[in-house]
Design a protein around this motif. Structure first.
Motif, PDB file in Angstrom:
ATOM      1  N   ARG A 199      17.484  55.018  15.514  1.00  0.00           N
ATOM      2  CA  ARG A 199      16.682  53.997  16.204  1.00  0.00           C
ATOM      3  C   ARG A 199      16.961  52.652  15.544  1.00  0.00           C
ATOM      4  NH1 ARG A 199      10.871  52.529  15.515  1.00  0.00           N
ATOM      5  NH2 ARG A 199      10.059  51.642  17.461  1.00  0.00           N
ATOM      6  N   LYS A 246      22.606  59.722  19.651  1.00  0.00           N
ATOM      7  CA  LYS A 246      21.713  59.059  20.590  1.00  0.00           C
ATOM      8  C   LYS A 246      21.194  57.800  19.893  1.00  0.00           C
ATOM      9  CE  LYS A 246      20.250  63.689  21.986  1.00  0.00           C
ATOM     10  NZ  LYS A 246      21.085  63.834  23.172  1.00  0.00           N
ATOM     11  N   THR A 304      20.428  61.172  15.971  1.00  0.00           N
ATOM     12  CA  THR A 304      19.779  60.049  16.651  1.00  0.00           C
ATOM     13  C   THR A 304      19.513  58.949  15.635  1.00  0.00           C
ATOM     14  OG1 THR A 304      18.667  61.552  18.211  1.00  0.00           O
ATOM     15  CG2 THR A 304      17.736  59.335  17.987  1.00  0.00           C
ATOM     16  N   ASP A 343       8.869  58.574  17.075  1.00  0.00           N
ATOM     17  CA  ASP A 343      10.028  57.809  16.615  1.00  0.00           C
ATOM     18  C   ASP A 343       9.717  56.911  15.422  1.00  0.00           C
ATOM     19  OD1 ASP A 343       8.952  55.517  17.845  1.00  0.00           O
ATOM     20  OD2 ASP A 343      10.526  55.356  19.373  1.00  0.00           O
ATOM     21  N   PHE A 377      16.141  65.076  20.060  1.00  0.00           N
ATOM     22  CA  PHE A 377      16.146  63.851  19.266  1.00  0.00           C
ATOM     23  C   PHE A 377      15.808  64.177  17.816  1.00  0.00           C
ATOM     24  CE2 PHE A 377      15.103  62.618  23.620  1.00  0.00           C
ATOM     25  CZ  PHE A 377      16.064  61.640  23.865  1.00  0.00           C
ATOM     26  N   GLN A 435      24.418  57.580  25.968  1.00  0.00           N
ATOM     27  CA  GLN A 435      23.914  57.821  24.624  1.00  0.00           C
ATOM     28  C   GLN A 435      22.844  56.797  24.220  1.00  0.00           C
ATOM     29  OE1 GLN A 435      25.448  60.989  24.444  1.00  0.00           O
ATOM     30  NE2 GLN A 435      25.327  60.497  22.277  1.00  0.00           N
ATOM     31  N   GLY A 448      16.293  62.380  14.426  1.00  0.00           N
ATOM     32  CA  GLY A 448      16.812  61.092  14.003  1.00  0.00           C
ATOM     33  C   GLY A 448      16.111  60.403  12.870  1.00  0.00           C
TER      34      GLY A 448
END
Length: 358
Positions: free
Chosen positions: A106, A135, A104, A270, A54, A174, A56
């Motif tokens: 979010r 992702k 990635t 994240d 990950f 994904q 991102g």
């Protein structure tokens, strides 16, 4: 998100009643389980031990994702059709990859987004990212004003929202699901109960496509990591330099590792971030600067512990932390990097690049 809302608006007794209602489900809501006890299911494979897959950034609404209407990501509009949203998002996702090497993104959701007319258009963002091989972590954000309190706003709309999102994307490998962003209104135990309820309600979602937020402001994962009901999920951690007025590099490393415990193998940071538009150079040591110490410490630690990380924010209009800014024709958007040293440190966290030069 970086703001620090009030910790609670409910008395302990009212909070307990609210949590019980949330866990029990709401009349008329299609949920698969109706008690706070996690339902036993088949054995679940543990997530990959190397969460560095990950790499991102967050893409945010200019309002910090707290809204009592649909969330509208920077550069998009509620008037955009699915096709236009898809086209714009495709370019922005491509820019995240070209400028930063990200794989990635979010994204926020709320019941107004996934339960209203904008959902068809908003799906264009998720679909574009997935089609680009990204992702996609989809996370619930609470409302604003008095509703910005670390509690799920309304169980009667929360569960139908997730019913819609899960039904739409459960077969897209994904797409990952994060039941709630920063559940700081709940105790550690209450939050673990709600996360367990989410897993029991959606047994068709593989656990290695679920991110269980750390308790509080996602600020520690040790309690959710220890809960056997949450086995097999990823854990999400948030960590920010503004939490301290000043700390040394070593103090930041210690602070971060304490919040992770022995759970790095399941944890993805994240959200983490620092000022990017103020001219700070994160490629050179500066022991006098809290943010330089922080960025160097956390990116070194993510790399050392083989942890994935998702910067806050990759793109958010008028945010000094934003690592990217919109450029060009609004209908054909592209991105420019606001701080190359910040991008360098992000690449370093992701296992690329060069170390800080003395």
């Amino acid at each position: 998100m970086r703001t620090t809302p009030a910790r609670t608006r409910l008395t302990p007794r009212l909070r307990a009643a609210f949590v019980a209602l949330l866990i029990a489900g709401t009349s008329g809501t299609a949920v698969a389980a109706t008690s706070g006890t996690a339902v036993a299911g088949p054995a679940h494979a543990a997530p990959s031990k190397d969460t560095t897959q990950f790499k991102g950034v967050n893409w945010a609404d200019p309002r910090d994702n707290f809204a009592d209407d649909p969330v509208v990501l920077s550069g998009l509009s509620t008037s955009d059709s699915y096709a236009r949203t898809y086209a714009k998002a495709s370019r922005i996702i491509s820019a995240f990859r070209a400028n930063l090497g990200a794989n990635t993104v979010r994204l926020p959701i709320n019941p107004y987004t996934a339960g209203g007319s904008y959902w068809k258009s908003y799906r264009g963002v998720i679909d574009a990212a997935s089609d680009k091989g990204f992702k996609v972590i989809v996370s619930y954000w609470e409302g604003t004003g008095a509703r910005k309190d670390g509690f799920i706003d309304d169980p009667a709309t929360f569960w139908p929202m997730w019913n819609t999102v899960v039904k739409t994307y459960k077969n897209d490998k994904q797409v990952y699901f994060e039941p709630m962003n920063e559940p700081h209104g709940y105790t550690d135990t209450e939050w673990a109960d709600i996360a367990a309820k989410w897993l029991a309600t959606y047994p068709s979602v593989p656990r290695d496509r679920v991110f269980v937020s750390g308790a509080g402001y996602n600020d520690h994962v040790t309690s959710v990591c220890a809960d056997p009901r949450l086995k097999g999920t990823y854990l999400s951690l948030h960590h920010y330099g503004f939490w301290k007025d000043y700390a040394t590099y070593d103090q930041w490393v210690s602070d971060l590792k304490e919040r992770i415990g022995d759970c790095a193998g399941r944890t993805v940071a994240d959200e983490f971030g620092a000022p990017m538009t103020t001219g700070l150079d994160y490629n050179k040591p500066d022991a006098s600067n809290n943010y330089v110490n922080y960025v160097q410490a956390v990116t070194d630690t993510f790399r050392q512990l083989k942890m994935g990380s998702v910067y806050w924010p990759g793109l958010r209009t008028d945010d000094t932390y934003s690592l990217q800014t919109l450029t060009g024709d609004p209908n054909r958007p592209w991105l420019a990097t606001t701080n190359q040293s910040g991008a360098d440190r992000l690449a370093w966290a992701w296992g690329r690049g060069k170390p800080v030069q003395p």
